[in-house]
Design a protein around this motif. Structure first.
Motif, PDB file in Angstrom:
ATOM      1  N   GLY A  69       0.808  -1.210   0.000  1.00  0.00           N
ATOM      2  CA  GLY A  69       0.000   0.000   0.000  1.00  0.00           C
ATOM      3  C   GLY A  69       0.842   1.261   0.000  1.00  0.00           C
ATOM      4  O   GLY A  69       0.529   2.240  -0.693  1.00  0.00           O
ATOM      5  N   VAL A  70       1.932   1.262   0.751  1.00  0.00           N
ATOM      6  CA  VAL A  70       2.797   2.431   0.823  1.00  0.00           C
ATOM      7  C   VAL A  70       3.594   2.606  -0.467  1.00  0.00           C
ATOM      8  O   VAL A  70       3.738   3.726  -0.983  1.00  0.00           O
ATOM      9  CB  VAL A  70       3.752   2.325   2.023  1.00  0.00           C
ATOM     10  N   LEU A  71       4.098   1.503  -1.013  1.00  0.00           N
ATOM     11  CA  LEU A  71       4.891   1.596  -2.243  1.00  0.00           C
ATOM     12  C   LEU A  71       4.059   2.093  -3.412  1.00  0.00           C
ATOM     13  O   LEU A  71       4.567   2.800  -4.293  1.00  0.00           O
ATOM     14  CB  LEU A  71       5.509   0.230  -2.568  1.00  0.00           C
ATOM     15  N   GLN A  72       2.784   1.740  -3.459  1.00  0.00           N
ATOM     16  CA  GLN A  72       1.916   2.227  -4.529  1.00  0.00           C
ATOM     17  C   GLN A  72       1.783   3.746  -4.473  1.00  0.00           C
ATOM     18  O   GLN A  72       1.708   4.411  -5.503  1.00  0.00           O
ATOM     19  CB  GLN A  72       0.554   1.546  -4.437  1.00  0.00           C
ATOM     20  N   THR A  73       1.748   4.294  -3.282  1.00  0.00           N
ATOM     21  CA  THR A  73       1.712   5.748  -3.127  1.00  0.00           C
ATOM     22  C   THR A  73       3.073   6.359  -3.418  1.00  0.00           C
ATOM     23  O   THR A  73       3.185   7.397  -4.086  1.00  0.00           O
ATOM     24  CB  THR A  73       1.283   6.118  -1.692  1.00  0.00           C
ATOM     25  N   GLY A 205       0.479   9.139   7.650  1.00  0.00           N
ATOM     26  CA  GLY A 205      -0.646   9.036   6.722  1.00  0.00           C
ATOM     27  C   GLY A 205      -1.078  10.365   6.135  1.00  0.00           C
ATOM     28  O   GLY A 205      -1.372  10.458   4.932  1.00  0.00           O
ATOM     29  N   ARG A 206      -1.124  11.410   6.948  1.00  0.00           N
ATOM     30  CA  ARG A 206      -1.546  12.725   6.443  1.00  0.00           C
ATOM     31  C   ARG A 206      -0.586  13.222   5.367  1.00  0.00           C
ATOM     32  O   ARG A 206      -1.008  13.797   4.349  1.00  0.00           O
ATOM     33  CB  ARG A 206      -1.624  13.722   7.596  1.00  0.00           C
ATOM     34  N   ARG A 207       0.716  13.009   5.568  1.00  0.00           N
ATOM     35  CA  ARG A 207       1.703  13.443   4.573  1.00  0.00           C
ATOM     36  C   ARG A 207       1.584  12.611   3.297  1.00  0.00           C
ATOM     37  O   ARG A 207       1.753  13.142   2.188  1.00  0.00           O
ATOM     38  CB  ARG A 207       3.108  13.322   5.151  1.00  0.00           C
ATOM     39  N   MET A 208       1.302  11.316   3.448  1.00  0.00           N
ATOM     40  CA  MET A 208       1.123  10.486   2.252  1.00  0.00           C
ATOM     41  C   MET A 208      -0.130  10.892   1.491  1.00  0.00           C
ATOM     42  O   MET A 208      -0.168  10.826   0.259  1.00  0.00           O
ATOM     43  CB  MET A 208       1.068   9.005   2.646  1.00  0.00           C
ATOM     44  N   ASN A 209      -1.145  11.316   2.195  1.00  0.00           N
ATOM     45  CA  ASN A 209      -2.347  11.828   1.528  1.00  0.00           C
ATOM     46  C   ASN A 209      -2.005  13.037   0.667  1.00  0.00           C
ATOM     47  O   ASN A 209      -2.501  13.195  -0.450  1.00  0.00           O
ATOM     48  CB  ASN A 209      -3.404  12.213   2.557  1.00  0.00           C
ATOM     49  N   THR A 230      12.030   9.152   0.705  1.00  0.00           N
ATOM     50  CA  THR A 230      13.212   8.469   1.237  1.00  0.00           C
ATOM     51  C   THR A 230      12.868   7.710   2.514  1.00  0.00           C
ATOM     52  O   THR A 230      13.235   6.540   2.679  1.00  0.00           O
ATOM     53  CB  THR A 230      14.333   9.485   1.511  1.00  0.00           C
ATOM     54  N   VAL A 231      12.158   8.370   3.415  1.00  0.00           N
ATOM     55  CA  VAL A 231      11.758   7.738   4.678  1.00  0.00           C
ATOM     56  C   VAL A 231      10.857   6.527   4.407  1.00  0.00           C
ATOM     57  O   VAL A 231      11.042   5.449   4.995  1.00  0.00           O
ATOM     58  CB  VAL A 231      11.040   8.751   5.590  1.00  0.00           C
ATOM     59  N   LEU A 232       9.896   6.685   3.504  1.00  0.00           N
ATOM     60  CA  LEU A 232       8.971   5.594   3.198  1.00  0.00           C
ATOM     61  C   LEU A 232       9.709   4.411   2.582  1.00  0.00           C
ATOM     62  O   LEU A 232       9.415   3.250   2.907  1.00  0.00           O
ATOM     63  CB  LEU A 232       7.881   6.086   2.239  1.00  0.00           C
ATOM     64  N   LEU A 233      10.661   4.684   1.695  1.00  0.00           N
ATOM     65  CA  LEU A 233      11.401   3.610   1.046  1.00  0.00           C
ATOM     66  C   LEU A 233      12.238   2.829   2.056  1.00  0.00           C
ATOM     67  O   LEU A 233      12.285   1.590   2.014  1.00  0.00           O
ATOM     68  CB  LEU A 233      12.299   4.185  -0.049  1.00  0.00           C
ATOM     69  N   VAL A 234      12.878   3.535   2.978  1.00  0.00           N
ATOM     70  CA  VAL A 234      13.698   2.872   3.997  1.00  0.00           C
ATOM     71  C   VAL A 234      12.826   1.993   4.892  1.00  0.00           C
ATOM     72  O   VAL A 234      13.171   0.833   5.185  1.00  0.00           O
ATOM     73  CB  VAL A 234      14.471   3.907   4.832  1.00  0.00           C
ATOM     74  N   ILE A 235      11.684   2.513   5.327  1.00  0.00           N
ATOM     75  CA  ILE A 235      10.789   1.736   6.193  1.00  0.00           C
ATOM     76  C   ILE A 235      10.271   0.507   5.456  1.00  0.00           C
ATOM     77  O   ILE A 235      10.216  -0.596   6.015  1.00  0.00           O
ATOM     78  CB  ILE A 235       9.619   2.603   6.690  1.00  0.00           C
ATOM     79  N   CYS A 236       9.892   0.680   4.180  1.00  0.00           N
ATOM     80  CA  CYS A 236       9.370  -0.450   3.408  1.00  0.00           C
ATOM     81  C   CYS A 236      10.439  -1.508   3.155  1.00  0.00           C
ATOM     82  O   CYS A 236      10.156  -2.704   3.166  1.00  0.00           O
ATOM     83  CB  CYS A 236       8.788   0.040   2.082  1.00  0.00           C
ATOM     84  N   ALA A 237      11.679  -1.072   2.930  1.00  0.00           N
ATOM     85  CA  ALA A 237      12.771  -2.026   2.738  1.00  0.00           C
ATOM     86  C   ALA A 237      13.001  -2.837   4.007  1.00  0.00           C
ATOM     87  O   ALA A 237      13.190  -4.067   3.963  1.00  0.00           O
ATOM     88  CB  ALA A 237      14.045  -1.295   2.333  1.00  0.00           C
ATOM     89  N   LEU A 238      13.004  -2.167   5.153  1.00  0.00           N
ATOM     90  CA  LEU A 238      13.170  -2.859   6.432  1.00  0.00           C
ATOM     91  C   LEU A 238      12.008  -3.816   6.683  1.00  0.00           C
ATOM     92  O   LEU A 238      12.214  -4.968   7.093  1.00  0.00           O
ATOM     93  CB  LEU A 238      13.254  -1.834   7.553  1.00  0.00           C
ATOM     94  N   ASP A 268      -7.594   7.398   2.267  1.00  0.00           N
ATOM     95  CA  ASP A 268      -6.961   8.059   3.408  1.00  0.00           C
ATOM     96  C   ASP A 268      -6.055   7.054   4.120  1.00  0.00           C
ATOM     97  O   ASP A 268      -6.529   6.071   4.694  1.00  0.00           O
ATOM     98  CB  ASP A 268      -8.026   8.578   4.369  1.00  0.00           C
ATOM     99  N   HIS A 269      -4.746   7.302   4.091  1.00  0.00           N
ATOM    100  CA  HIS A 269      -3.786   6.335   4.629  1.00  0.00           C
ATOM    101  C   HIS A 269      -3.936   6.119   6.134  1.00  0.00           C
ATOM    102  O   HIS A 269      -3.543   5.073   6.646  1.00  0.00           O
ATOM    103  CB  HIS A 269      -2.361   6.789   4.318  1.00  0.00           C
ATOM    104  N   ARG A 270      -4.489   7.085   6.839  1.00  0.00           N
ATOM    105  CA  ARG A 270      -4.674   6.918   8.281  1.00  0.00           C
ATOM    106  C   ARG A 270      -5.687   5.827   8.585  1.00  0.00           C
ATOM    107  O   ARG A 270      -5.652   5.212   9.652  1.00  0.00           O
ATOM    108  CB  ARG A 270      -5.118   8.243   8.897  1.00  0.00           C
ATOM    109  N   ARG A 271      -6.579   5.582   7.658  1.00  0.00           N
ATOM    110  CA  ARG A 271      -7.546   4.490   7.786  1.00  0.00           C
ATOM    111  C   ARG A 271      -7.150   3.289   6.923  1.00  0.00           C
ATOM    112  O   ARG A 271      -7.343   2.135   7.299  1.00  0.00           O
ATOM    113  CB  ARG A 271      -8.929   4.990   7.373  1.00  0.00           C
ATOM    114  N   LEU A 272      -6.557   3.593   5.772  1.00  0.00           N
ATOM    115  CA  LEU A 272      -6.197   2.547   4.814  1.00  0.00           C
ATOM    116  C   LEU A 272      -5.184   1.553   5.379  1.00  0.00           C
ATOM    117  O   LEU A 272      -5.368   0.332   5.261  1.00  0.00           O
ATOM    118  CB  LEU A 272      -5.634   3.197   3.550  1.00  0.00           C
ATOM    119  N   LEU A 273      -4.107   2.053   5.986  1.00  0.00           N
ATOM    120  CA  LEU A 273      -3.018   1.166   6.393  1.00  0.00           C
ATOM    121  C   LEU A 273      -3.400   0.207   7.519  1.00  0.00           C
ATOM    122  O   LEU A 273      -3.082  -0.989   7.441  1.00  0.00           O
ATOM    123  CB  LEU A 273      -1.785   1.990   6.770  1.00  0.00           C
ATOM    124  N   PRO A 274      -4.087   0.656   8.591  1.00  0.00           N
ATOM    125  CA  PRO A 274      -4.502  -0.315   9.612  1.00  0.00           C
ATOM    126  C   PRO A 274      -5.450  -1.375   9.065  1.00  0.00           C
ATOM    127  O   PRO A 274      -5.313  -2.573   9.387  1.00  0.00           O
ATOM    128  CB  PRO A 274      -5.203   0.552  10.672  1.00  0.00           C
TER     129      PRO A 274
END
Length: 325
Positions: A69-73, A205-209, A230-238, A268-274
């Motif tokens: 979900g995060v990588l698609q954004t 989530g708000r920033r990804m929105n 950059t932050v999202l990519l590092v978290i997703c890689a981990l 809305d990522h704040r609802r989407l991700l959970p």
């Protein structure tokens, strides 16, 4: 409730069927120390073999779904998932290097550790190639991921040609994904990483929105798009490196689950991700149950079933996505 029901069914059903009520009595006994567990054989089946397996399937499913979900954004591409950006290929190469080395470790690193390092190395390489003039370019990132993935896949195939028949069977089963043989000792680290990453990403989530509206709109809202990517990519890689290290390569979970949640809960990522984490956990628990019951006494790798279920969804999504035309 759906996740609890799926996990109860997955623990109950198998070569030996255990009633759901007895499953909960055994689990509660081990968690709280109260009540009786019944006979020792049933207790071992439920607590030692099936419960850690089901929990690991849930954690892995949640992690893969959230990462997708995060990588698609992040890359502004609805067809993106950890496989597209080369994370899975890197993990596979790391694991196969250890398996074909003729021992349980290579340089002191085991299969799981090598898979984790491989995923992170692939992520860093894609990250460096996906930059243009010091800034992340989403299209360039996807192309770099595909190219790196193919190179790593070629290296993995070369190692398979040099493997013995015994090693080859292990390699193929690991590359297609499995939570068979899950142990309690595997759960703490991967659970903490998945939970922490999901919470951290939800807080972003708000920033990804804002990122969904484009870099200019995000900048106008006070969001540094390049730094956020950059932050999202590092978290997703981990996240994906940790998950793949314990379960192998499982495709399409990160592609399919986020889209199913978006259809019902919005973007809305704040609802989407959970919700994505919960549905991903439920989905892989059910898939794992099918993998060990459809062809008894044989067990199917998870990747076979996720591909059978995910490929038609991918084709449907491809036809539906006009932005790729």
């Amino acid at each position: 409730m759906a996740l609890a029901a799926a996990m109860t069914a997955a623990i109950s059903i198998g070569s030996v069927t255990v009633p759901g009520g007895q499953v909960w009595r055994i689990v509660l006994h081990h968690v709280t120390g109260r009540g009786a567990t019944g006979d020792a054989a049933t207790d071992q089946i439920v607590w030692t073999f099936r419960t850690p397996r089901v929990l690991l399937a849930a954690v892995v499913g949640a992690g893969l779904a959230v990462a997708g979900g995060v990588l698609q954004t992040l890359v502004a591409n609805p067809l993106a998932d950890p496989t597209v950006l080369g994370f899975s290929s890197g993990a596979s190469l790391g694991a196969v290097l250890v398996i074909t080395a003729g021992g349980a470790t290579l340089g002191g690193v085991g299969v799981a550790g090598a898979a984790f390092l491989g995923a992170l190395a692939a992520g860093l390489l894609v990250f460096s190639l996906g930059q243009r003039a010091g800034r992340l370019a989403p299209t360039r990132l996807v192309l770099a991921g595909v190219a790196v993935g193919y190179v790593l896949l070629a290296a993995t195939s070369f190692l398979q040609l040099r493997a013995t028949p015994t090693e080859l069977r292990t390699v193929m089963f690991w590359m297609l994904g499995s939570v068979a043989g899950a142990q309690w000792s595997q759960l703490p680290l991967v659970s903490v990483v998945v939970a922490a990453a999901t919470v951290a990403l939800t807080l972003l989530g708000r920033r990804m929105n804002a990122l969904l509206a484009g870099d200019e709109s995000a900048t106008a809202l006070g969001v540094d798009a390049d730094r956020l990517r950059t932050v999202l990519l590092v978290i997703c890689a981990l996240l994906t490196g940790t998950v793949i290290a314990v379960a192998g390569g499982i495709a399409f979970v990160g592609l399919m689950i986020p889209h199913l949640v978006r259809l019902t809960a919005g973007a809305d990522h704040r609802r989407l991700l959970p919700l994505t984490a919960l549905l991903g956990a439920c989905y892989l628990v059910v898939v794992d149950l099918l993998s060990r019951t459809l062809d008894r006494p044989n067990e199917l790798p998870l990747g076979i079933l996720t591909a059978l279920l995910g490929a038609p969804f991918f084709l449907w999504l491809l036809r539906r996505t006009t932005s790729l035309d």
